[in-house]
Design a protein around this motif. Structure first.
Motif, PDB file in Angstrom:
ATOM      1  N   LEU A   1       0.741  -1.042   0.255  1.00  0.00           N
ATOM      2  CA  LEU A   1      -0.097  -0.092   0.040  1.00  0.00           C
ATOM      3  C   LEU A   1       0.946   1.311   0.330  1.00  0.00           C
ATOM      4  O   LEU A   1       0.618   2.121  -0.779  1.00  0.00           O
ATOM      5  CB  LEU A   1      -0.809  -0.040   1.324  1.00  0.00           C
ATOM      6  N   LEU A   2       1.881   1.305   0.685  1.00  0.00           N
ATOM      7  CA  LEU A   2       2.708   2.350   0.824  1.00  0.00           C
ATOM      8  C   LEU A   2       3.557   2.599  -0.687  1.00  0.00           C
ATOM      9  O   LEU A   2       3.705   3.748  -0.892  1.00  0.00           O
ATOM     10  CB  LEU A   2       3.833   2.168   2.090  1.00  0.00           C
ATOM     11  N   GLY A   3       3.953   1.595  -1.247  1.00  0.00           N
ATOM     12  CA  GLY A   3       4.486   1.636  -2.490  1.00  0.00           C
ATOM     13  C   GLY A   3       3.666   2.376  -3.367  1.00  0.00           C
ATOM     14  O   GLY A   3       3.838   3.269  -4.321  1.00  0.00           O
ATOM     15  N   SER A   4       2.104   2.022  -3.338  1.00  0.00           N
ATOM     16  CA  SER A   4       1.333   2.335  -4.232  1.00  0.00           C
ATOM     17  C   SER A   4       1.029   3.863  -3.997  1.00  0.00           C
ATOM     18  O   SER A   4       0.938   4.656  -4.687  1.00  0.00           O
ATOM     19  CB  SER A   4      -0.151   1.714  -4.108  1.00  0.00           C
ATOM     20  N   ILE A   5       1.082   4.316  -2.976  1.00  0.00           N
ATOM     21  CA  ILE A   5       0.989   5.827  -2.443  1.00  0.00           C
ATOM     22  C   ILE A   5       2.096   6.605  -2.897  1.00  0.00           C
ATOM     23  O   ILE A   5       1.682   7.558  -3.442  1.00  0.00           O
ATOM     24  CB  ILE A   5       0.637   5.923  -0.811  1.00  0.00           C
ATOM     25  N   ILE A   6       3.424   6.022  -2.497  1.00  0.00           N
ATOM     26  CA  ILE A   6       4.541   6.519  -3.179  1.00  0.00           C
ATOM     27  C   ILE A   6       4.324   6.907  -4.492  1.00  0.00           C
ATOM     28  O   ILE A   6       4.549   8.046  -5.228  1.00  0.00           O
ATOM     29  CB  ILE A   6       5.851   5.844  -2.875  1.00  0.00           C
ATOM     30  N   LEU A   7       4.012   5.899  -5.436  1.00  0.00           N
ATOM     31  CA  LEU A   7       3.834   6.057  -6.958  1.00  0.00           C
ATOM     32  C   LEU A   7       3.048   7.050  -7.131  1.00  0.00           C
ATOM     33  O   LEU A   7       3.103   7.816  -8.270  1.00  0.00           O
ATOM     34  CB  LEU A   7       3.424   4.558  -7.487  1.00  0.00           C
ATOM     35  N   LEU A   8       1.652   7.144  -6.545  1.00  0.00           N
ATOM     36  CA  LEU A   8       0.630   8.169  -6.973  1.00  0.00           C
ATOM     37  C   LEU A   8       1.355   9.551  -6.535  1.00  0.00           C
ATOM     38  O   LEU A   8       0.926  10.409  -7.084  1.00  0.00           O
ATOM     39  CB  LEU A   8      -0.341   7.799  -6.301  1.00  0.00           C
ATOM     40  N   CYS A   9       1.998   9.504  -5.339  1.00  0.00           N
ATOM     41  CA  CYS A   9       2.446  10.660  -4.885  1.00  0.00           C
ATOM     42  C   CYS A   9       3.532  11.401  -5.869  1.00  0.00           C
ATOM     43  O   CYS A   9       3.550  12.637  -6.450  1.00  0.00           O
ATOM     44  CB  CYS A   9       3.271  10.878  -3.474  1.00  0.00           C
ATOM     45  N   GLN A  10       4.181  10.515  -6.527  1.00  0.00           N
ATOM     46  CA  GLN A  10       5.264  10.789  -7.701  1.00  0.00           C
ATOM     47  C   GLN A  10       4.474  11.358  -8.907  1.00  0.00           C
ATOM     48  O   GLN A  10       4.983  11.943  -9.813  1.00  0.00           O
ATOM     49  CB  GLN A  10       6.104   9.472  -7.984  1.00  0.00           C
ATOM     50  N   GLN A  11       3.331  11.042  -8.979  1.00  0.00           N
ATOM     51  CA  GLN A  11       2.399  11.445 -10.195  1.00  0.00           C
ATOM     52  C   GLN A  11       1.691  12.596  -9.818  1.00  0.00           C
ATOM     53  O   GLN A  11       0.967  13.106 -10.615  1.00  0.00           O
ATOM     54  CB  GLN A  11       1.614  10.227 -10.639  1.00  0.00           C
ATOM     55  N   GLY A  12       1.788  13.135  -8.762  1.00  0.00           N
ATOM     56  CA  GLY A  12       1.153  14.243  -8.222  1.00  0.00           C
ATOM     57  C   GLY A  12      -0.292  14.072  -7.669  1.00  0.00           C
ATOM     58  O   GLY A  12      -0.866  15.281  -7.586  1.00  0.00           O
ATOM     59  N   ASP A  13      -0.699  12.915  -7.264  1.00  0.00           N
ATOM     60  CA  ASP A  13      -2.013  12.653  -6.788  1.00  0.00           C
ATOM     61  C   ASP A  13      -2.227  13.424  -5.412  1.00  0.00           C
ATOM     62  O   ASP A  13      -1.339  12.893  -4.435  1.00  0.00           O
ATOM     63  CB  ASP A  13      -2.323  11.215  -6.668  1.00  0.00           C
ATOM     64  N   ARG A  14      -3.014  14.343  -5.290  1.00  0.00           N
ATOM     65  CA  ARG A  14      -3.243  14.949  -3.876  1.00  0.00           C
ATOM     66  C   ARG A  14      -3.762  14.099  -2.911  1.00  0.00           C
ATOM     67  O   ARG A  14      -3.260  14.337  -1.631  1.00  0.00           O
ATOM     68  CB  ARG A  14      -4.293  16.152  -4.208  1.00  0.00           C
ATOM     69  N   GLU A  15      -4.484  13.298  -3.222  1.00  0.00           N
ATOM     70  CA  GLU A  15      -5.198  12.572  -2.045  1.00  0.00           C
ATOM     71  C   GLU A  15      -4.187  11.427  -1.319  1.00  0.00           C
ATOM     72  O   GLU A  15      -4.059  11.447  -0.158  1.00  0.00           O
ATOM     73  CB  GLU A  15      -6.166  11.547  -2.874  1.00  0.00           C
ATOM     74  N   SER A  16      -3.294  11.073  -2.319  1.00  0.00           N
ATOM     75  CA  SER A  16      -2.004  10.217  -1.894  1.00  0.00           C
ATOM     76  C   SER A  16      -1.175  11.130  -1.130  1.00  0.00           C
ATOM     77  O   SER A  16      -0.489  10.724   0.049  1.00  0.00           O
ATOM     78  CB  SER A  16      -1.255   9.624  -2.965  1.00  0.00           C
ATOM     79  N   GLN A  17      -0.915  12.538  -1.449  1.00  0.00           N
ATOM     80  CA  GLN A  17      -0.146  13.348  -0.744  1.00  0.00           C
ATOM     81  C   GLN A  17      -0.837  13.539   0.773  1.00  0.00           C
ATOM     82  O   GLN A  17      -0.013  13.340   1.580  1.00  0.00           O
ATOM     83  CB  GLN A  17       0.079  14.549  -1.483  1.00  0.00           C
ATOM     84  N   ARG A  18      -2.029  13.659   0.701  1.00  0.00           N
ATOM     85  CA  ARG A  18      -2.917  13.826   1.961  1.00  0.00           C
ATOM     86  C   ARG A  18      -2.558  12.564   3.208  1.00  0.00           C
ATOM     87  O   ARG A  18      -2.228  12.538   4.159  1.00  0.00           O
ATOM     88  CB  ARG A  18      -4.444  14.038   1.700  1.00  0.00           C
ATOM     89  N   LEU A  19      -2.631  11.190   2.197  1.00  0.00           N
ATOM     90  CA  LEU A  19      -2.451  10.060   3.108  1.00  0.00           C
ATOM     91  C   LEU A  19      -0.959  10.126   3.662  1.00  0.00           C
ATOM     92  O   LEU A  19      -0.971   9.679   4.745  1.00  0.00           O
ATOM     93  CB  LEU A  19      -2.850   8.871   2.270  1.00  0.00           C
TER      94      LEU A  19
END
Length: 119
Positions: free
Chosen positions: A8-26
């Motif tokens: 899950l953390l890997g997925s969140i990091i990948l989404l953060c690297q793509q600029g996903d705001r919800e993942s950044q919030r998480l």
């Protein structure tokens, strides 16, 4: 988000690297309590700690593309915060030494500075 799995953390990091705001919030929600405590330990006031917290996370999200999979994300985040706080403290000291008249508190000293600048 208490203890996210590595997947899950890997997925969140990948989404953060793509600029996903919800993942950044998480990511912020997960690490902000520990990072805020660290900021409080290195700040003069709670307001300064809050400023450091925001500056630190801005740097984390700015540099998240540099994060290497498999590395310890908490240690990496703490390293970003250490650099951010060091830079903040350096600028604070630099400002105090370059502009000493700002620290003068009595009216007499302020008037002396004014007179020197206008002579």
């Amino acid at each position: 988000m208490k203890n996210p799995s590595t997947e899950l953390l890997g997925s969140i990091i990948l989404l953060c690297q793509q600029g996903d705001r919800e993942s950044q919030r998480l990511l912020y929600d997960h690490f902000s309590p520990a990072m805020y405590t660290y900021c409080l330990e290195n700040a003069s006031t709670t307001a300064e700690a809050e400023t450091l917290l925001l500056q630190g996370f801005l740097q984390v999200f700015d540099k998240i593309s540099e994060f290497q999979p498999g590395a310890d994300l908490e240690a990496w985040t703490l390293g970003i915060f250490q650099i951010t706080i060091s830079q903040y403290q350096y600028k604070k000291i630099l400002c105090a030494t370059e502009f000493p008249s700002v620290r003068m508190t009595t009216e007499r000293k302020s008037m002396d500075v004014f007179q020197v600048r206008n002579s």
